[in-house]
Enzyme design. Structure first.
Site, mmCIF file in Angstrom:
data_model
loop_
_atom_site.group_PDB
_atom_site.id
_atom_site.type_symbol
_atom_site.label_atom_id
_atom_site.label_comp_id
_atom_site.label_asym_id
_atom_site.label_seq_id
_atom_site.Cartn_x
_atom_site.Cartn_y
_atom_site.Cartn_z
ATOM 1 N N CYS A 1 29.578 45.202 38.186
ATOM 2 C CA CYS A 1 29.064 44.181 39.015
ATOM 3 C C CYS A 1 27.501 44.259 39.322
ATOM 4 O O CYS A 1 26.643 43.461 39.560
ATOM 5 C CB CYS A 1 29.735 44.481 40.463
ATOM 6 S SG CYS A 1 29.865 46.111 40.746
ATOM 7 N N SER B 1 35.400 38.915 43.123
ATOM 8 C CA SER B 1 34.440 37.717 43.013
ATOM 9 C C SER B 1 34.267 37.064 44.515
ATOM 10 O O SER B 1 35.089 37.207 45.406
ATOM 11 C CB SER B 1 34.904 36.832 42.064
ATOM 12 O OG SER B 1 36.314 36.170 42.200
ATOM 13 N N GLU C 1 33.022 43.813 48.612
ATOM 14 C CA GLU C 1 31.876 43.911 47.869
ATOM 15 C C GLU C 1 32.236 42.871 46.736
ATOM 16 O O GLU C 1 33.373 42.934 45.993
ATOM 17 C CB GLU C 1 31.920 45.345 47.302
ATOM 18 C CG GLU C 1 31.791 46.320 48.300
ATOM 19 C CD GLU C 1 30.558 45.992 49.214
ATOM 20 O OE1 GLU C 1 29.448 45.298 48.799
ATOM 21 O OE2 GLU C 1 30.588 46.530 50.455
HETATM 22 P P1 NAD Z 1 38.507 38.731 40.555
HETATM 23 O O1 NAD Z 1 38.088 37.915 42.080
HETATM 24 O O2 NAD Z 1 39.052 37.811 39.836
HETATM 25 O O3 NAD Z 1 39.725 39.458 41.346
HETATM 26 C C1 NAD Z 1 39.489 40.622 42.304
HETATM 27 C C2 NAD Z 1 41.053 40.595 42.803
HETATM 28 O O4 NAD Z 1 41.140 39.556 43.558
HETATM 29 C C3 NAD Z 1 42.089 40.769 41.655
HETATM 30 O O5 NAD Z 1 43.010 41.655 42.226
HETATM 31 C C4 NAD Z 1 42.803 39.478 41.608
HETATM 32 O O6 NAD Z 1 44.069 39.620 41.122
HETATM 33 C C5 NAD Z 1 42.720 39.038 42.914
HETATM 34 N N1 NAD Z 1 42.774 37.572 43.535
HETATM 35 C C6 NAD Z 1 42.444 36.574 42.799
HETATM 36 N N2 NAD Z 1 42.474 35.521 43.276
HETATM 37 C C7 NAD Z 1 43.239 35.874 44.740
HETATM 38 C C8 NAD Z 1 43.594 35.243 45.762
HETATM 39 N N3 NAD Z 1 43.765 34.098 45.874
HETATM 40 N N4 NAD Z 1 44.026 35.920 46.769
HETATM 41 C C9 NAD Z 1 44.229 37.129 46.926
HETATM 42 N N5 NAD Z 1 43.756 37.981 45.730
HETATM 43 C C10 NAD Z 1 43.307 37.162 44.449
HETATM 44 O O7 NAD Z 1 37.497 39.649 40.059
HETATM 45 P P2 NAD Z 1 37.618 40.435 38.711
HETATM 46 O O8 NAD Z 1 37.380 39.626 37.530
HETATM 47 O O9 NAD Z 1 38.903 41.256 38.801
HETATM 48 O O10 NAD Z 1 36.344 41.193 39.122
HETATM 49 C C11 NAD Z 1 34.947 40.948 38.800
HETATM 50 C C12 NAD Z 1 34.048 40.347 40.007
HETATM 51 O O11 NAD Z 1 34.220 41.622 40.833
HETATM 52 C C13 NAD Z 1 32.794 39.917 39.781
HETATM 53 O O12 NAD Z 1 32.486 38.980 40.245
HETATM 54 C C14 NAD Z 1 31.952 41.431 40.248
HETATM 55 O O13 NAD Z 1 30.684 41.073 40.502
HETATM 56 C C15 NAD Z 1 32.909 41.858 41.385
HETATM 57 N N6 NAD Z 1 32.668 43.293 41.636
HETATM 58 C C16 NAD Z 1 32.092 43.511 42.606
HETATM 59 C C17 NAD Z 1 31.679 44.830 43.051
HETATM 60 C C18 NAD Z 1 30.700 45.253 43.914
HETATM 61 O O14 NAD Z 1 30.702 46.617 44.428
HETATM 62 N N7 NAD Z 1 30.186 44.438 44.539
HETATM 63 C C19 NAD Z 1 32.176 45.851 42.017
HETATM 64 C C20 NAD Z 1 33.151 45.620 41.147
HETATM 65 C C21 NAD Z 1 33.334 44.188 40.930
#
Ligand code: NAD
Length: 542
Positions: free
Chosen positions: A327, A266, A293
């Site tokens: 996404c 995110s 991304e």
């Molecule tokens: P998220 O941001 O909740 O988690 C992503 C990763 O970040 C996970 O491994 C999570 O544990 C980690 N994370 C969370 N807090 C953190 C911190 N403080 N420090 C480091 N890592 C941390 O996202 P999600 O729910 O797993 O995935 C959904 C999101 O991902 C949506 O916003 C979606 O649009 C995006 N996404 C984007 C793409 C793209 O190509 N643009 C592809 C897939 C998903």
């Protein structure tokens, strides 16, 4: 390089198996799913080739059956994260010096392991742990990761073969060195392929990695790790750590040897990481590469000339496959008034025919959303829409978390183009429709461009070439992946490199050479064959 300019196998996309009733692949994946469902998988940390258990564990449960446990994973302490840094730096000495054909062979082997002996396990794990239907699992945890691995090997050789001009007197060479230090790969829950690609493409270019998978993707993360190990990734090259994300990030980003982050997730999390890197910039030995991304608010815009059935199908598939948790999923649609009634009826018919439940029952088109936090957020937006004078639920609008986190695919129609669900990323099976007047095409395109902070994917439908041309121009910066007369999801590696700009990321395009360039630090070598022996140039003559 050893003793030849080796060609690698030409990359081709992995064919998608169809899992039709009676097919061997269907039988195998269901058998594997059942075994996994009835078993208990233990996922240790993986550091320096060693499996580490800490006793501090967290349960893994299917989102569609959240009271049932299918395993557990171990959480790291700060000392483990420091160990992972040390292990990666130790591994770097040999890995970075290994001729590239060895790295190519390892990751090509990983692709073949997934295509063959691991395919059912990869897919069953993704169905079980992330609630994907078998088709969604197949295109992600089999085909897409296989494609990433094969195409990246080919892209690596194309990068290496890009060399400068030389003269007879001097030979110019570019060496595509790995970057110094270690890279931190942080992966999301929603694509097993992304979880596999983020650490592996960095390692392919000769780097070492500390990989933190998502809490909600641990089952398939373990299977990926098993594949990397069996394919021959040496100890310490890819270390897998889980636990408190903030602690892990603080510890890794505090190291002077931190040299890059490869993130998908995110927008807020990525922006916090970027800021933290900025705050630590004086401590690093090299400027870290920041590749991320992130979120999206992906659109479909349908012109008055478009075909209502095509538009409806793009909404039904583009907004609801994998419960809208892509996404790229369509989540705001702008439909011309003259076709709306027809589009609406087709979408209602489609959604009423969707079956929802466990992916084990292959008649189900949709399943549960990933976790309770997501369920509660989606339910609250649905409740708000029910109460709002500016919104109306067209279809869906129910939810139930007693067994799994089930949200009925929901269509909201709004009269306010800035209604919250037209602007905010919800990441679930909810799409919002704004109906525009038939002749307000350009005005609507400007509205699409300015409504959201994101710019990931978008689709435009029209049979009118002038209308399409206007859309291509006005929406130039509104999407990194732009679709004409197609849904905005389903990018294929090697065909549609993926990524967006604005708040959607650094647009380094996963599944292309552009991304791999971020993980090398070129060294220019000029070798002069006969060096001059007199400083005086001819113009100095009398
Ligand atoms: P998220 O941001 O909740 O988690 C992503 C990763 O970040 C996970 O491994 C999570 O544990 C980690 N994370 C969370 N807090 C953190 C911190 N403080 N420090 C480091 N890592 C941390 O996202 P999600 O729910 O797993 O995935 C959904 C999101 O991902 C949506 O916003 C979606 O649009 C995006 N996404 C984007 C793409 C793209 O190509 N643009 C592809 C897939 C998903």
């Amino acid at each position: 390089m050893g003793k030849g300019f080796y060609d690698v196998p030409i990359a081709v996309n992995e064919p998608i198996l169809d899992y039709a009733p009676g097919s061997p692949e269907r039988e195998e994946v269901l058998k594997t799913y059942k075994e996994m469902y009835n078993g208990s998988l233990e996922v240790p940390l993986y550091i320096d080739g060693k499996e580490i258990t800490t006793g501090d564990t967290r349960t893994i449960s299917p989102p569609h059956d959240h009271q049932h446990s299918v395993g557990f994973y171990h959480k790291a302490t700060k000392a483990h994260i420091e160990e992972a840094i040390a292990s990666s730096l130790k591994a770097r000495e040999k890995w970075a010096a290994l001729p590239w054909e060895n790295r190519a062979a390892i990751f090509l082997r990983a692709a073949e392991l997934i295509a063959g002996p691991y395919r059912a396990r990869m897919n069953a794990a993704t169905m079980l742990g992330q609630s994907k239907t078998v088709h969604q699992a197949e295109i992600d945890s089999a085909c897409e990761i296989i494609d990433f691995l094969r195409f990246n090997v080919q892209f690596m050789t194309e990068i290496y073969s890009d060399q400068p001009e030389s003269t007879s007197g001097a030979w110019n060479r570019i060496e595509y060195r790995p970057i110094e230090g270690f890279v931190y790969a942080i992966t999301p829950f929603n694509f097993t392929a992304i979880a596999g690609n983020l650490p592996s493409c960095v390692a392919l270019m000769g780097n070492v990695v500390v990989w933190k998978p998502s809490h909600s993707q641990m089952y398939s993360a373990k299977i990926l790790l098993d594949v990397f190990r069996e394919a021959g990734v040496p100890d310490g090259v890819i270390n897998m750590v889980m636990g408190d994300s903030a602690m892990i990030t603080d510890t890794l980003l505090a190291s002077p040897d931190f040299s890059g982050v490869h993130f998908t997730g995110s927008t807020g999390v990525f922006q916090d990481i970027w800021k933290m890197i900025g705050n630590n910039i004086h401590n690093y030995k090299t400027y870290p590469r920041i590749v991320g991304e992130t979120g999206g608010k992906d659109f479909i815009v349908a012109h008055k000339s478009s075909d209502p059935k095509q538009v409806a199908t793009a909404i039904s598939r583009g907004a609801f496959e994998y419960q809208g948790q892509k996404c790229s999923a369509a989540s705001r649609c702008y439909i011309s008034r003259n076709i709306w009634n027809e589009v609406k009826q087709y979408v209602i018919d489609d959604l009423n025919s969707f079956k929802m439940g466990s992916p084990e029952n292959m008649e189900n088109f949709v399943s549960a959303v990933i976790h309770e936090r997501s369920f509660d957020k989606l339910a609250s937006y649905i409740d708000e829409a029910k109460a709002s004078p500016n919104a109306e639920i067209v279809v869906g609008g129910t939810y139930d978390k007693s067994v799994g986190y089930f949200i009925a695919p929901t269509v909201i129609e709004t009269t306010d183009p800035n209604y919250p669900t037209m602007c905010i990323e919800l990441f679930g099976p909810v799409v919002t429709i704004f109906v525009f007047e038939d002749d307000a095409w350009e005005e609507t395109l400007h509205l699409v461009d300015s409504t959201s902070e994101y710019a990931l994917t978008g689709a435009v439908f029209s049979e009118d070439r002038y209308a399409l041309d206007a859309a291509v121009k006005i929406l130039e910066n509104a999407a990194g992946n732009f679709y004409i007369n197609d849904k905005p999801t389903g990018a294929v590696v090697g065909q549609q490199p993926f990524g967006g700009a604005r708040a959607s990321g650094t647009n380094d395009k996963a599944g292309s050479k552009l991304n791999l360039y971020r993980w090398v630090s070129p060294r220019m070598v000029k070798e002069t064959f006969v060096s001059p022996t007199d400083y005086r140039y001819p113009f100095l003559g009398e």
